[in-house]
Motif scaffolding. Sequence first.
Motif, PDB file in Angstrom:
ATOM      1  N   LEU A 108     -19.708  37.814 -13.701  1.00 40.36           N
ATOM      2  CA  LEU A 108     -18.832  38.180 -14.809  1.00 40.36           C
ATOM      3  C   LEU A 108     -17.443  37.557 -14.707  1.00 40.36           C
ATOM      4  N   LEU A 109     -16.975  37.347 -13.487  1.00 43.00           N
ATOM      5  CA  LEU A 109     -15.564  37.002 -13.290  1.00 43.00           C
ATOM      6  C   LEU A 109     -15.326  35.595 -12.754  1.00 43.00           C
ATOM      7  N   MET A 110     -16.381  34.854 -12.397  1.00 46.14           N
ATOM      8  CA  MET A 110     -16.160  33.577 -11.721  1.00 46.14           C
ATOM      9  C   MET A 110     -15.439  32.561 -12.594  1.00 46.14           C
ATOM     10  N   ALA A 137     -16.102  26.402 -10.995  1.00 48.03           N
ATOM     11  CA  ALA A 137     -16.594  27.727 -11.377  1.00 48.03           C
ATOM     12  C   ALA A 137     -17.795  27.627 -12.299  1.00 48.03           C
ATOM     13  N   VAL A 138     -17.714  26.735 -13.286  1.00 48.79           N
ATOM     14  CA  VAL A 138     -18.832  26.573 -14.229  1.00 48.79           C
ATOM     15  C   VAL A 138     -20.060  26.011 -13.515  1.00 48.79           C
ATOM     16  N   SER A 139     -19.849  25.025 -12.654  1.00 46.06           N
ATOM     17  CA  SER A 139     -20.984  24.350 -12.016  1.00 46.06           C
ATOM     18  C   SER A 139     -21.671  25.219 -10.966  1.00 46.06           C
ATOM     19  N   THR A 140     -20.966  26.204 -10.402  1.00 47.46           N
ATOM     20  CA  THR A 140     -21.566  27.072  -9.378  1.00 47.46           C
ATOM     21  C   THR A 140     -21.878  28.471  -9.896  1.00 47.46           C
ATOM     22  N   LEU A 141     -21.612  28.729 -11.171  1.00 51.45           N
ATOM     23  CA  LEU A 141     -21.817  30.071 -11.723  1.00 51.45           C
ATOM     24  C   LEU A 141     -23.264  30.519 -11.589  1.00 51.45           C
ATOM     25  N   VAL A 142     -24.201  29.647 -11.914  1.00 51.85           N
ATOM     26  CA  VAL A 142     -25.612  30.030 -11.870  1.00 51.85           C
ATOM     27  C   VAL A 142     -26.054  30.300 -10.437  1.00 51.85           C
ATOM     28  N   VAL A 177     -25.588  34.056 -11.363  1.00 50.68           N
ATOM     29  CA  VAL A 177     -26.713  34.365 -12.250  1.00 50.68           C
ATOM     30  C   VAL A 177     -28.043  34.370 -11.508  1.00 50.68           C
ATOM     31  N   ALA A 178     -28.313  33.341 -10.704  1.00 57.36           N
ATOM     32  CA  ALA A 178     -29.616  33.213 -10.053  1.00 57.36           C
ATOM     33  C   ALA A 178     -29.980  34.421  -9.186  1.00 57.36           C
ATOM     34  N   PRO A 179     -29.048  34.992  -8.376  1.00 59.09           N
ATOM     35  CA  PRO A 179     -29.436  36.176  -7.593  1.00 59.09           C
ATOM     36  C   PRO A 179     -29.879  37.354  -8.455  1.00 59.09           C
TER      37      PRO A 179
END
Length: 415
Positions: free
Chosen positions: A69-71, A358-363, A367-369
């Motif tokens: 939510l916050l990344m 932040a965008v490139s590592t968000l998933v 999200v993925a976990p």
Amino acid sequence: MSTALVRTAPGVERAAHRDPNVLRWLGGFTSSAIGDNVYYLALSWAAVQSGTPAQAGLVTAVSAVPRALLMLGGGVVADRYGPRRVVLGSTGVRCALVLTAAVLLLATSPGLWALGAVAVLFGIVDAVFLPAAGALPARIADRGQLTRVQGLRGLATRLATVLGGPLGGLGVVLGGTAGAFGLAALLIGVSLPLLQTVRMGELPPDDAVTARPGVLAELRDGLRHIRHDRVLLPLVAAIALSDLGFVGPMNLGLTLLSEERGWGSSGMGLVLAGFGVGAGAASLLLAWRGRVPHAGRVLAVATIGGAVAIAALARVPSVAAAAGVALCIGLLGGLGGALSGALVQARAGAAYLGRVTAVSTLVSFGVAPLTFPLVGWSVELWGTGPVFAACAALCGLSGLLALTAKPLRRAELPR
């Protein structure tokens, strides 16, 4: 917009593995990463002691929610205040949180609610820490050393994974769960003096942030920066697809596969060891090589090859064969992941590194976990083979995107 960084000290470009500034960062990053692994082991152990396995799983996974939510906002914070300052501040808070958990365990027997609160707070701080930590390497090394820096970072991550479990177990044996939390706090805290000595390159004048219109406006500006870059846009999309397809089978999926085949924990350990050897070899190769020509093409081919190996992992008949396939996954995934990170840092404007990271590592981190319950439910319905194949298809789409997006396919890393 220029993406070049201005070095604080002029002179001939120095190889990253011989640069004292990079090595100090590497020492701090490694200590912090080992501390993170010890913390997660201690948290899961404390949760198992306080509740059921399902409740323990919920406690250990709940920190992914605030990260997801916050990344993106954390990326804005990293760019606004500088990644070094944000890394130092968030590292101090993370150390204090883990130390608080150790004190609580010494003074009382905290229930699942208290452990869950620690996990949530840790996730909130991680949402700020992770984008800043990802943006920092590009500000401390010459642009031609980005691949080597990613290789060194990969080696540190593998070392943290190898050492984190045994050290966490040793902490539990010697001091109970509180001792393990205390050891994690110590390791995270040790990184602070090392990171404080790291020098950071200045932003070029045309990349410097002069106005602060607000978090949402800065976030939109960062997203616009990605959207308008012909390499970054397909690259970020490819990273997201790859992470969605990779994280599920190589975490919960591997546990379920071992249980289905009767390999046991020792068999799963051998498969994980194969993956770790492959990923470590890829990181070592990049740290030694320094630069990979035709980075976009190599990224695409490695991702497609890794996708085929993920699908094959659920079909091999023995532990030995699975360990060999996992070694290939680690080698190809490590190569693709490091090249993706280096290309992100090479293409992102210096003032946008935190937001792009932040965008490139968000998933991957947020999200993925959260898809683990879906993976478990799907395996119950259809078995590991179809689920691994579906996840591999997502990874394959990532590679095809990198291959068909002409600017990304032709992307090169700086010399």
